[in-house]
Design a protein around this motif. Structure first.
Motif, short mmCIF file in Angstrom:
data_model
loop_
_atom_site.label_atom_id
_atom_site.label_comp_id
_atom_site.label_asym_id
_atom_site.label_seq_id
_atom_site.Cartn_x
_atom_site.Cartn_y
_atom_site.Cartn_z
N PHE A 36 67.38 98.02 -67.41
CA PHE A 36 68.14 96.41 -66.84
C PHE A 36 67.57 95.80 -65.69
N GLU A 37 66.27 96.29 -65.43
CA GLU A 37 65.33 95.47 -64.62
C GLU A 37 66.06 95.30 -63.03
N SER A 61 65.81 98.00 -54.17
CA SER A 61 67.24 98.14 -54.28
C SER A 61 67.54 99.75 -54.74
N LEU A 62 66.92 100.02 -55.81
CA LEU A 62 66.96 101.26 -56.39
C LEU A 62 66.49 102.56 -55.35
N PHE A 63 65.47 102.29 -54.52
CA PHE A 63 65.10 103.29 -53.65
C PHE A 63 66.35 103.57 -52.52
N CYS A 64 66.51 102.26 -52.08
CA CYS A 64 67.75 102.18 -50.96
C CYS A 64 69.19 102.90 -51.47
N ALA A 65 69.42 102.65 -52.87
CA ALA A 65 70.54 103.24 -53.35
C ALA A 65 70.44 104.74 -53.52
N VAL A 66 69.41 105.27 -53.93
CA VAL A 66 69.19 106.63 -54.09
C VAL A 66 69.20 107.20 -52.71
N PHE A 67 68.69 106.57 -51.75
CA PHE A 67 68.34 107.25 -50.28
C PHE A 67 69.70 107.44 -49.94
N PHE A 121 75.65 97.76 -64.47
CA PHE A 121 74.64 97.06 -63.43
C PHE A 121 74.88 95.90 -63.44
N GLU A 122 75.38 94.98 -64.30
CA GLU A 122 75.31 93.59 -64.10
C GLU A 122 76.47 93.15 -62.84
N ARG A 123 77.44 94.11 -62.95
CA ARG A 123 78.54 93.97 -61.85
C ARG A 123 78.20 94.31 -60.48
N GLN A 124 77.71 95.48 -60.26
CA GLN A 124 77.24 96.05 -59.06
C GLN A 124 76.13 97.15 -59.30
N GLU A 125 74.79 96.83 -59.44
CA GLU A 125 73.79 97.52 -59.55
C GLU A 125 73.60 98.66 -58.63
N PHE A 126 73.72 98.36 -57.21
CA PHE A 126 73.63 99.24 -56.18
C PHE A 126 74.53 100.58 -56.28
N LEU A 127 75.83 100.18 -56.48
CA LEU A 127 76.73 101.34 -56.44
C LEU A 127 76.64 101.92 -57.94
N ALA A 128 76.13 101.54 -58.88
CA ALA A 128 75.89 102.10 -60.03
C ALA A 128 74.74 103.11 -59.96
#
Length: 210
Positions: free
Chosen positions: A130-131, A136-142, A100-107
């Protein structure tokens, strides 16, 4: 077992028919938030019945999944670290945190692209712990879900629902081989994209200072 699963899919499809797209979105939100619902099977069913609207089905389902994902995410924000530690050991917890620290979007996006039994809710909970930002979460899941549903719908339209079942059984029977093959294909595509970008930059002329 397969006949029971098919009957379950048919029953859900029949119940959703009067609700149209909204029913698909609601079920997708429930799937992400709490109990498992075979959204992949519904996408296949909808796409097989109406080819013209397959992209709309994928968009609605992906949006529902993204909205529902906020439930485990906020549970993680509210204090899900202890629950997460019960599910995974310390070493895996630290690897997850580093990811998550390196790349949370891809995670989040990559697990969202994977079909069950990928424990997506565990990653959503970790995103809260991990806050990660909610938007960002919404966009990554979508993004992940839309790609996953689009691939399923496209395969269904081109080859029929049966080929999707064959692919699914092959992945379950030989996961390592399938993942390795997919990794090689992704790497080859990435190499081709990088080569094209480099070829373009070679021909670009840079401004010269006066």
């Amino acid at each position: 077992m397969l006949s029971l699963f098919h009957k379950w899919n048919v029953a859900i499809f029949a119940a959703l028919a009067p609700l149209g797209l909204w029913g698909l979105g609601v079920l997708a939100a429930i799937d992400a938030a709490s109990i498992y619902i075979p959204i992949d099977a519904l996408i296949i069913e909808y796409s097989a019945h109406d080819h013209a609207k397959f992209l709309l089905y994928c968009l609605i389902a992906a949006a529902g999944e993204a909205l529902g994902s906020l439930v485990p995410y906020y549970l993680g924000r509210a204090g899900g670290e202890l629950f997460l530690m019960k599910k995974i050991d310390r070493a895996r917890y630290e690897r997850l945190r580093d990811r998550f620290e390196r790349q949370e979007f891809l995670a989040i996006m990559i697990p969202s692209m994977m079909a069950p039994p990928m424990p997506v809710k565990l990653f959503l909970l970790a995103a809260g712990v991990f806050e990660m930002r909610a938007i960002s979460l919404f966009c990554a899941v979508f993004a992940g879900m839309f790609l996953r549903f689009s691939v399923l719908a496209t395969i269904t339209i081109l080859y029929g629902p049966r080929i999707v079942q064959i692919i699914g059984s092959t992945v379950k029977a030989h996961p390592v081989i399938v993942l390795a093959t997919a990794g090689v294909l992704v790497m080859l595509i990435a190499i081709q994209v990088v080569r094209k970008l480099l070829d373009r930059t070679k021909g670009a002329r840079f401004p010269v200072e006066d």
